[in-house]
Design a protein around this motif. Sequence first.
Motif, short mmCIF file in Angstrom:
data_model
loop_
_atom_site.label_atom_id
_atom_site.label_comp_id
_atom_site.label_asym_id
_atom_site.label_seq_id
_atom_site.Cartn_x
_atom_site.Cartn_y
_atom_site.Cartn_z
N ASP A 93 -0.68 160.95 -2.55
CA ASP A 93 -0.72 161.41 -3.94
C ASP A 93 -0.17 160.38 -4.92
OD1 ASP A 93 -1.76 163.83 -3.06
OD2 ASP A 93 0.22 164.77 -2.90
N MET A 94 0.41 159.30 -4.41
CA MET A 94 1.12 158.36 -5.27
C MET A 94 0.21 157.70 -6.29
SD MET A 94 4.05 157.08 -6.08
CE MET A 94 5.25 157.11 -4.75
N ALA A 95 -0.99 157.28 -5.90
CA ALA A 95 -1.89 156.60 -6.84
C ALA A 95 -2.24 157.51 -8.01
CB ALA A 95 -3.16 156.15 -6.11
N THR A 96 -2.51 158.77 -7.72
CA THR A 96 -2.86 159.72 -8.78
C THR A 96 -1.70 159.94 -9.75
OG1 THR A 96 -4.42 160.85 -7.31
CG2 THR A 96 -3.66 162.07 -9.24
N VAL A 97 -0.51 160.10 -9.19
CA VAL A 97 0.68 160.32 -10.02
C VAL A 97 0.97 159.10 -10.89
CG1 VAL A 97 3.18 160.66 -9.98
CG2 VAL A 97 1.71 162.04 -8.50
N LEU A 98 0.89 157.90 -10.32
CA LEU A 98 1.16 156.69 -11.10
C LEU A 98 0.13 156.50 -12.21
CD1 LEU A 98 2.29 154.14 -8.36
CD2 LEU A 98 3.71 155.26 -10.08
N ALA A 99 -1.13 156.82 -11.92
CA ALA A 99 -2.16 156.71 -12.96
C ALA A 99 -1.86 157.67 -14.12
CB ALA A 99 -3.53 157.01 -12.37
N GLU A 100 -1.31 158.83 -13.79
CA GLU A 100 -0.99 159.82 -14.81
C GLU A 100 0.19 159.40 -15.69
OE1 GLU A 100 0.36 164.56 -15.11
OE2 GLU A 100 0.42 163.50 -13.17
N ILE A 101 1.23 158.82 -15.07
CA ILE A 101 2.45 158.54 -15.82
C ILE A 101 2.52 157.12 -16.35
CG2 ILE A 101 3.70 160.29 -14.51
CD1 ILE A 101 5.11 158.02 -12.99
N ARG A 102 1.66 156.23 -15.90
CA ARG A 102 1.72 154.82 -16.30
C ARG A 102 1.79 154.63 -17.82
NH1 ARG A 102 -0.32 149.48 -14.44
NH2 ARG A 102 -0.65 148.28 -16.34
N PRO A 103 0.99 155.36 -18.61
CA PRO A 103 1.05 155.12 -20.06
C PRO A 103 2.41 155.41 -20.68
CG PRO A 103 -0.96 156.31 -19.48
CD PRO A 103 -0.09 156.31 -18.26
N GLU A 104 3.24 156.20 -19.98
CA GLU A 104 4.56 156.56 -20.52
C GLU A 104 5.68 155.65 -20.02
OE1 GLU A 104 4.66 158.73 -22.88
OE2 GLU A 104 2.54 159.22 -22.59
N LEU A 105 5.40 154.85 -19.01
CA LEU A 105 6.42 153.97 -18.47
C LEU A 105 6.56 152.71 -19.32
CD1 LEU A 105 5.54 154.22 -14.67
CD2 LEU A 105 7.63 155.07 -15.75
N GLU A 106 7.81 152.26 -19.47
CA GLU A 106 8.08 151.08 -20.28
C GLU A 106 9.09 150.17 -19.57
OE1 GLU A 106 9.37 152.19 -24.16
OE2 GLU A 106 7.64 153.48 -24.54
N PRO A 107 9.06 148.88 -19.88
CA PRO A 107 10.05 147.96 -19.30
C PRO A 107 11.47 148.49 -19.53
CG PRO A 107 8.38 146.74 -20.47
CD PRO A 107 8.12 148.18 -20.77
N GLY A 108 12.30 148.39 -18.52
CA GLY A 108 13.66 148.89 -18.61
C GLY A 108 13.86 150.20 -17.88
N GLN A 109 12.77 150.95 -17.70
CA GLN A 109 12.87 152.17 -16.91
C GLN A 109 12.94 151.82 -15.42
OE1 GLN A 109 9.49 154.29 -18.92
NE2 GLN A 109 10.80 156.08 -18.66
N LEU A 110 13.50 152.75 -14.66
CA LEU A 110 13.64 152.58 -13.22
C LEU A 110 12.81 153.64 -12.51
CD1 LEU A 110 14.96 151.53 -10.57
CD2 LEU A 110 16.89 153.06 -11.05
N VAL A 111 11.97 153.20 -11.58
CA VAL A 111 11.21 154.11 -10.74
C VAL A 111 11.80 154.06 -9.34
CG1 VAL A 111 8.98 154.52 -9.62
CG2 VAL A 111 9.07 153.93 -12.05
N VAL A 112 12.21 155.22 -8.84
CA VAL A 112 12.75 155.34 -7.49
C VAL A 112 11.73 156.10 -6.66
CG1 VAL A 112 14.63 156.23 -6.07
CG2 VAL A 112 15.11 155.36 -8.36
N SER A 113 11.18 155.43 -5.65
CA SER A 113 10.12 156.03 -4.84
C SER A 113 10.63 156.42 -3.46
CB SER A 113 8.96 155.04 -4.69
OG SER A 113 8.05 155.48 -3.69
N LEU A 114 10.35 157.66 -3.06
CA LEU A 114 10.71 158.15 -1.73
C LEU A 114 9.47 158.36 -0.87
CD1 LEU A 114 13.20 159.02 -3.65
CD2 LEU A 114 13.76 160.58 -1.79
N ALA A 115 8.37 157.75 -1.23
CA ALA A 115 7.12 157.92 -0.48
C ALA A 115 7.08 156.96 0.70
CB ALA A 115 5.93 157.68 -1.40
N ALA A 116 6.91 157.50 1.90
CA ALA A 116 6.91 156.69 3.11
C ALA A 116 5.76 155.69 3.10
CB ALA A 116 6.80 157.58 4.34
N GLY A 117 6.09 154.45 3.45
CA GLY A 117 5.07 153.42 3.61
C GLY A 117 4.60 152.75 2.33
N ILE A 118 4.97 153.28 1.18
CA ILE A 118 4.51 152.70 -0.09
C ILE A 118 5.47 151.59 -0.50
CG2 ILE A 118 4.01 153.13 -2.51
CD1 ILE A 118 2.07 154.51 -0.70
#
Length: 272
Positions: free
Chosen positions: A77-102
């Motif tokens: 599901d990671m690709a779909t979620v990132l496509a959805e939230i990408r427009p809201e992400l900006e430099p300086g924010q931190l993304v913490v991923s708990l998805a196995a293998g990504i």
Amino acid sequence: MAGDQSGKTAFIGVGVMGEAILAGLIRGGRPVGELLVGEKRAERAAELREKYGVEVVSNVEAVRGAETVTLVVKPQDMATVLAEIRPELEPGQLVVSLAAGITTAWIEDRVPAGVAVVRVMPNTPALVDQGISAISPGTHCDDAHLATAEALLSDTGRVVRVPESQQNAVTAVSGSGPAYIFYIVEAMIDAGVMLGLPRPLATELAIQTLFGSATMLRETGTHPTILREQVTSPGGTTAAALRYLEDHRVKAAFLSAMEACRDRAEQLAAGS
């Protein structure tokens, strides 16, 4: 940045592990006003509001209002979620991923330049605050970002820093490790029943033996080989049991099983 992001943490995907981290933060004293949850299902959103008093909004709104974005979603599901939230992400924010293998590189390719990424491999004992999480930095991640990730996870257990190249091995040892332990305890309980013990008694004996043995390892710091030898009298009952395990190559089976786990994690990464 859009919105007031000061110190706020967003959770995208509040399943078993996501809820464990959210609950741990609250138990650890994190103000609920600093927590945002992205949830589309109305019933689940209402449940989380009632249970924790947190603000539950859309994924986009959660990301827009947060300094740290915690992604606890399935790898597929990671690709779909990132496509959805990408427009809201900006430099300086931190993304913490708990998805196995990504990998962090895979995520960095799908977020704006300058967004910091931390990869995490947790395990399910986090549900009882006895987990261990291994964290690895991405390209734009510094010590401050790692410290933020550690603070996020420390209320549910221990946190260690590892090179990302070791994450698949971590998955084989601690990420999937609880399943191996539960498998062994299940076998011990079934054996106790086969040998004539009532199942509740066999269960209590096996679980307390596991808990006591783990406590000995932690508190004494003694190598497991030495502790095993201390239980094993020459020609005794334990020696007979261990010889049978060796005859059936149980240790070799564990090594092969954990290699298979590592290999599957690598396959997931390659196909992500």
